[in-house]
Design a protein around this motif. Structure first.
Motif, PDB file in Angstrom:
ATOM      1  N   ILE A  15       0.857  -1.188   0.000  1.00  0.00           N
ATOM      2  CA  ILE A  15       0.000   0.000   0.000  1.00  0.00           C
ATOM      3  C   ILE A  15       0.892   1.237   0.000  1.00  0.00           C
ATOM      4  CG2 ILE A  15      -1.797   1.290   1.215  1.00  0.00           C
ATOM      5  CD1 ILE A  15      -2.545  -1.449   2.543  1.00  0.00           C
ATOM      6  N   GLY A  16       0.745   2.056  -1.035  1.00  0.00           N
ATOM      7  CA  GLY A  16       1.489   3.302  -1.127  1.00  0.00           C
ATOM      8  C   GLY A  16       0.601   4.462  -0.713  1.00  0.00           C
ATOM      9  N   VAL A  17       1.186   5.426  -0.020  1.00  0.00           N
ATOM     10  CA  VAL A  17       0.447   6.590   0.457  1.00  0.00           C
ATOM     11  C   VAL A  17       1.196   7.843   0.018  1.00  0.00           C
ATOM     12  CG1 VAL A  17      -0.390   7.789   2.510  1.00  0.00           C
ATOM     13  CG2 VAL A  17      -0.364   5.293   2.462  1.00  0.00           C
ATOM     14  N   SER A  18       0.444   8.815  -0.526  1.00  0.00           N
ATOM     15  CA  SER A  18       1.058  10.051  -0.974  1.00  0.00           C
ATOM     16  C   SER A  18       0.034  11.181  -0.983  1.00  0.00           C
ATOM     17  CB  SER A  18       1.631   9.881  -2.383  1.00  0.00           C
ATOM     18  OG  SER A  18       2.126  11.108  -2.886  1.00  0.00           O
ATOM     19  N   SER A  19       0.484  12.376  -0.680  1.00  0.00           N
ATOM     20  CA  SER A  19      -0.382  13.550  -0.812  1.00  0.00           C
ATOM     21  C   SER A  19      -0.296  14.119  -2.225  1.00  0.00           C
ATOM     22  CB  SER A  19       0.021  14.618   0.211  1.00  0.00           C
ATOM     23  OG  SER A  19       1.359  15.026  -0.015  1.00  0.00           O
ATOM     24  N   ALA A  20       0.612  13.566  -3.039  1.00  0.00           N
ATOM     25  CA  ALA A  20       0.871  14.083  -4.385  1.00  0.00           C
ATOM     26  C   ALA A  20       0.021  13.420  -5.467  1.00  0.00           C
ATOM     27  CB  ALA A  20       2.349  13.921  -4.714  1.00  0.00           C
ATOM     28  N   GLY A  21      -0.893  12.544  -5.112  1.00  0.00           N
ATOM     29  CA  GLY A  21      -1.763  11.934  -6.109  1.00  0.00           C
ATOM     30  C   GLY A  21      -1.588  10.427  -6.221  1.00  0.00           C
ATOM     31  N   ILE A  22      -2.384   9.847  -7.107  1.00  0.00           N
ATOM     32  CA  ILE A  22      -2.399   8.406  -7.297  1.00  0.00           C
ATOM     33  C   ILE A  22      -1.054   7.903  -7.816  1.00  0.00           C
ATOM     34  CG2 ILE A  22      -3.453   6.524  -8.632  1.00  0.00           C
ATOM     35  CD1 ILE A  22      -6.080   8.169  -8.480  1.00  0.00           C
ATOM     36  N   GLU A  23      -0.502   8.593  -8.805  1.00  0.00           N
ATOM     37  CA  GLU A  23       0.799   8.171  -9.338  1.00  0.00           C
ATOM     38  C   GLU A  23       1.881   8.228  -8.273  1.00  0.00           C
ATOM     39  OE1 GLU A  23       1.967   9.898 -13.073  1.00  0.00           O
ATOM     40  OE2 GLU A  23      -0.072   9.761 -13.842  1.00  0.00           O
ATOM     41  N   GLY A  24       1.828   9.242  -7.427  1.00  0.00           N
ATOM     42  CA  GLY A  24       2.791   9.346  -6.337  1.00  0.00           C
ATOM     43  C   GLY A  24       2.668   8.198  -5.357  1.00  0.00           C
ATOM     44  N   GLY A  50      -8.709   7.224  -0.384  1.00  0.00           N
ATOM     45  CA  GLY A  50      -8.016   8.403   0.092  1.00  0.00           C
ATOM     46  C   GLY A  50      -8.639   8.949   1.349  1.00  0.00           C
ATOM     47  N   HIS A  51      -8.024  10.004   1.824  1.00  0.00           N
ATOM     48  CA  HIS A  51      -8.475  10.664   3.041  1.00  0.00           C
ATOM     49  C   HIS A  51      -8.940  12.065   2.669  1.00  0.00           C
ATOM     50  CE1 HIS A  51      -8.678  11.601   7.295  1.00  0.00           C
ATOM     51  NE2 HIS A  51      -8.079  12.740   7.027  1.00  0.00           N
ATOM     52  N   ILE A  52     -10.069  12.462   3.199  1.00  0.00           N
ATOM     53  CA  ILE A  52     -10.611  13.800   2.968  1.00  0.00           C
ATOM     54  C   ILE A  52     -10.370  14.629   4.221  1.00  0.00           C
ATOM     55  CG2 ILE A  52     -12.696  15.142   2.482  1.00  0.00           C
ATOM     56  CD1 ILE A  52     -13.791  12.554   1.129  1.00  0.00           C
ATOM     57  N   VAL A  58      -9.184  16.475  -0.847  1.00  0.00           N
ATOM     58  CA  VAL A  58      -8.405  15.240  -0.712  1.00  0.00           C
ATOM     59  C   VAL A  58      -7.043  15.600  -0.141  1.00  0.00           C
ATOM     60  CG1 VAL A  58      -7.354  13.295  -1.919  1.00  0.00           C
ATOM     61  CG2 VAL A  58      -9.615  14.120  -2.615  1.00  0.00           C
ATOM     62  N   SER A  59      -6.685  14.973   0.956  1.00  0.00           N
ATOM     63  CA  SER A  59      -5.401  15.263   1.594  1.00  0.00           C
ATOM     64  C   SER A  59      -4.401  14.129   1.454  1.00  0.00           C
ATOM     65  CB  SER A  59      -5.612  15.587   3.079  1.00  0.00           C
ATOM     66  OG  SER A  59      -6.158  14.475   3.753  1.00  0.00           O
ATOM     67  N   GLU A  60      -4.887  12.940   1.075  1.00  0.00           N
ATOM     68  CA  GLU A  60      -3.988  11.787   0.983  1.00  0.00           C
ATOM     69  C   GLU A  60      -4.593  10.744   0.057  1.00  0.00           C
ATOM     70  OE1 GLU A  60      -1.826   9.967   4.553  1.00  0.00           O
ATOM     71  OE2 GLU A  60      -3.565   8.672   4.278  1.00  0.00           O
ATOM     72  N   TYR A  61      -3.750  10.170  -0.775  1.00  0.00           N
ATOM     73  CA  TYR A  61      -4.151   9.084  -1.670  1.00  0.00           C
ATOM     74  C   TYR A  61      -3.512   7.794  -1.174  1.00  0.00           C
ATOM     75  CZ  TYR A  61      -5.448  12.890  -4.759  1.00  0.00           C
ATOM     76  OH  TYR A  61      -6.015  14.021  -5.282  1.00  0.00           O
ATOM     77  N   GLN A  62      -4.293   6.730  -1.182  1.00  0.00           N
ATOM     78  CA  GLN A  62      -3.809   5.407  -0.772  1.00  0.00           C
ATOM     79  C   GLN A  62      -4.112   4.443  -1.907  1.00  0.00           C
ATOM     80  OE1 GLN A  62      -6.141   4.748   2.735  1.00  0.00           O
ATOM     81  NE2 GLN A  62      -5.232   6.447   3.831  1.00  0.00           N
ATOM     82  N   VAL A  63      -3.071   3.796  -2.422  1.00  0.00           N
ATOM     83  CA  VAL A  63      -3.243   2.869  -3.530  1.00  0.00           C
ATOM     84  C   VAL A  63      -2.724   1.502  -3.105  1.00  0.00           C
ATOM     85  CG1 VAL A  63      -2.671   2.374  -5.934  1.00  0.00           C
ATOM     86  CG2 VAL A  63      -2.993   4.724  -5.210  1.00  0.00           C
TER      87      VAL A  63
END
Length: 72
Positions: A15-24, A50-52, A58-63
């Motif tokens: 699981i990748g987490v980034s505030s920079a988007g899905i690709e990040g 993601g987290h709202i 949107v403050s965080e994306y989790q893929v």
């Protein structure tokens, strides 16, 4: 890598987490997996969430991805 001969892979979930988007988030997961696993070959996205934040943005994306590596 030579294709055309028999190969065997194993997949693990990361699981990748980034505030920079899905690709990040994907790149974060792949980069981290690269530090622990050898011969990474491909990935597949399993889930995106993601987290709202309190401001409604949107403050965080989790893929969730499965990354495959070739077995020795």
């Amino acid at each position: 890598m030579t294709y055309g001969k028999g190969r065997t892979y194993k997949k693990v979930e990361v699981i990748g987490v980034s505030s920079a988007g899905i690709e990040g988030a994907i790149q974060q997961a792949v980069s981290r997996a690269q530090t622990s696993l050898e011969k990474l070959s491909w990935f597949e996205v399993q889930d995106i969430r993601g987290h709202i934040g309190e401001d409604g943005k949107v403050s965080e994306y989790q893929v969730v991805i499965k990354v495959a590596f070739e077995l020795k």
